[in-house]
Design a protein around this motif. Structure first.
Motif, PDB file in Angstrom:
ATOM      1  N   ILE A  99       0.823  -1.219   0.000  1.00  0.00           N
ATOM      2  CA  ILE A  99       0.000   0.000   0.000  1.00  0.00           C
ATOM      3  C   ILE A  99       0.857   1.269   0.000  1.00  0.00           C
ATOM      4  O   ILE A  99       0.345   2.369   0.197  1.00  0.00           O
ATOM      5  N   GLU A 157      -6.146   5.304   8.189  1.00  0.00           N
ATOM      6  CA  GLU A 157      -5.716   5.211   6.797  1.00  0.00           C
ATOM      7  C   GLU A 157      -5.051   3.863   6.515  1.00  0.00           C
ATOM      8  O   GLU A 157      -5.261   3.265   5.460  1.00  0.00           O
ATOM      9  N   ARG A 164      -6.614   1.387   3.743  1.00  0.00           N
ATOM     10  CA  ARG A 164      -5.874   1.027   2.530  1.00  0.00           C
ATOM     11  C   ARG A 164      -5.634  -0.476   2.437  1.00  0.00           C
ATOM     12  O   ARG A 164      -5.668  -1.048   1.338  1.00  0.00           O
TER      13      ARG A 164
END
Length: 385
Positions: A223, A238, A242
């Motif tokens: 990622i 986050e 992701r």
């Protein structure tokens, strides 16, 4: 005309309280499911070596004992890497003390010289992970205290190759101040309940919590590594988002860890709440808007006032208060095993009033205060002011 407007507002407040009762019922159902699943044994993970990364800045309450709990793990091979951005950080002394007490453990301290973005913690993590030795990695906040079976249980879900991240609920041990107690109540009776509900209505969570982030190095690299997160305030959110977007599952562990809250004065408590609120607003906007339907007690009080103390409004208030208290006990005491929550129940109306005010104010700006520094939030990213 005025009478009709007042009637409409009265109906809306009653509807708000009723929606909150329905939400509380969903919280109880979600908590019950979590408790049932907690009883199911996980397949044990082969004793794979793991790197624990702990970014530091300054000291926190009970910090040394929290560090120490990571050295008492019932796990054969692991390393602990602490990272600071300032060679004079006061936390360094505690790390040196830990290394002296546990010379048999692989404990390292890194001073991270690069500033890769506005989130110093993530900037440090990007430099720490380069120095880590193992495929399996755990990141948790500096103030997290864990039980001796923490590593074994948290890593267990990663035996499933479709799982990319494991995260944990946490309880907050309150200090003596009112702000600290209100913060603890919010974690145990509101925030954690919301996580359990999100897990069920979204058929699994799609975010992480800073209390624990366990993952594989290859999935982090896929990622974009920590470098892709260095400007985000909600780096834990986050990271989970992701990894979920990459097609892997995010699992909520049956482990609950503990954090020790600072002695917040009222201003510090409100700054922290507003930072958290604006972080969630930027990360999950429509879900955050929906929080307005979860403030049951304020809605019910407004219904009593607008209904002129009608008996139906009092009955609605009693039902709302009862459901709110049951959720607090079930989630706080049974799920999180928070021994303080029952003693602090009387403060729930005060906490909920503050939460409502913070929720309203959070829509009015983008400024946040984080460890004494001021930033502006833009789409979840930190902008220096």
């Amino acid at each position: 005309m005025v009478h009709q407007i007042a009637k409409i507002i009265q109906i809306l407040t009653a509807a708000g309280a009723t929606a909150s009762i329905a939400y509380y019922a969903l919280c109880l159902w979600s908590a019950g499911k979590f408790l049932r699943e907690r009883k199911e044994p996980h397949k044990a993970l082969p004793q794979t070596p793991v790197s624990i990364l702990k970014p530091l800045r300054g000291t926190d309450p009970e910090m040394y004992q929290s560090f120490r709990s990571h050295c008492l793990q019932e796990y054969p091979e692991y390393e602990i890497i602490f990272g600071v951005s300032d060679a004079n950080d006061p936390a360094i002394q505690l790390v040196e003390q830990l290394k002296a007490e546990f010379p048999q453990h692989a404990i390292r301290l890194l001073v991270c010289p690069e500033k890769l973005g506005n989130n110093t913690k993530v900037s440090n993590l990007a430099q720490m992970v380069r120095q880590s030795r193992h495929e399996y990695i755990i990141v948790n906040d500096s103030d997290i205290r864990v039980e001796p079976d923490y590593l074994r249980r948290v890593l267990a879900p990663l035996t499933d190759p479709t799982v990319g991240l494991v995260t944990c609920l946490y309880r907050g041990a309150a200090n003596s101040t009112l702000g600290s107690r209100l913060e603890s109540l919010g974690i145990s009776t509101d925030f954690s309940a919301g996580v359990l509900v999100a897990q069920n209505i979204e058929q699994g969570i799609r975010f992480g919590l800073g209390s624990t982030l366990a993952f594989r190095r290859r999935d982090l690299q896929a990622i974009g590594g920590f470098e892709s997160l260095v400007d985000y305030l909600a780096d834990d959110y986050e990271l989970g988002s992701r990894i979920a977007a990459s097609g892997l599952k995010v699992r909520l562990s049956n482990v609950v860890v503990e954090t020790f809250l600072p002695s917040y004065m009222l201003r510090g408590f409100l700054d922290h709440q507003l930072r958290w609120a604006r972080t969630v607003r930027d990360s999950r906007f429509w879900g955050y808007v929906g929080l307005g339907l979860t403030f049951g007690l304020p809605w019910a009080v407004l219904a009593i006032i607008l209904a002129g103390g009608a008996s139906w409004a009092w009955a609605l208030f009693a039902c709302t208060a009862l459901m709110r208290a049951i959720v607090a006990v079930v989630v706080g005491r049974l799920v999180l095993r928070d021994r303080q929550v029952v003693r602090l129940l009387a403060w729930i109306p005060v906490r909920d009033l503050f939460a409502l005010l913070v929720w309203i104010v959070s829509f009015a700006g983008h400024k946040i205060v984080w460890r004494g520094d001021q930033f502006r939030l833009e789409n979840g990213k930190l902008i220096t002011m």
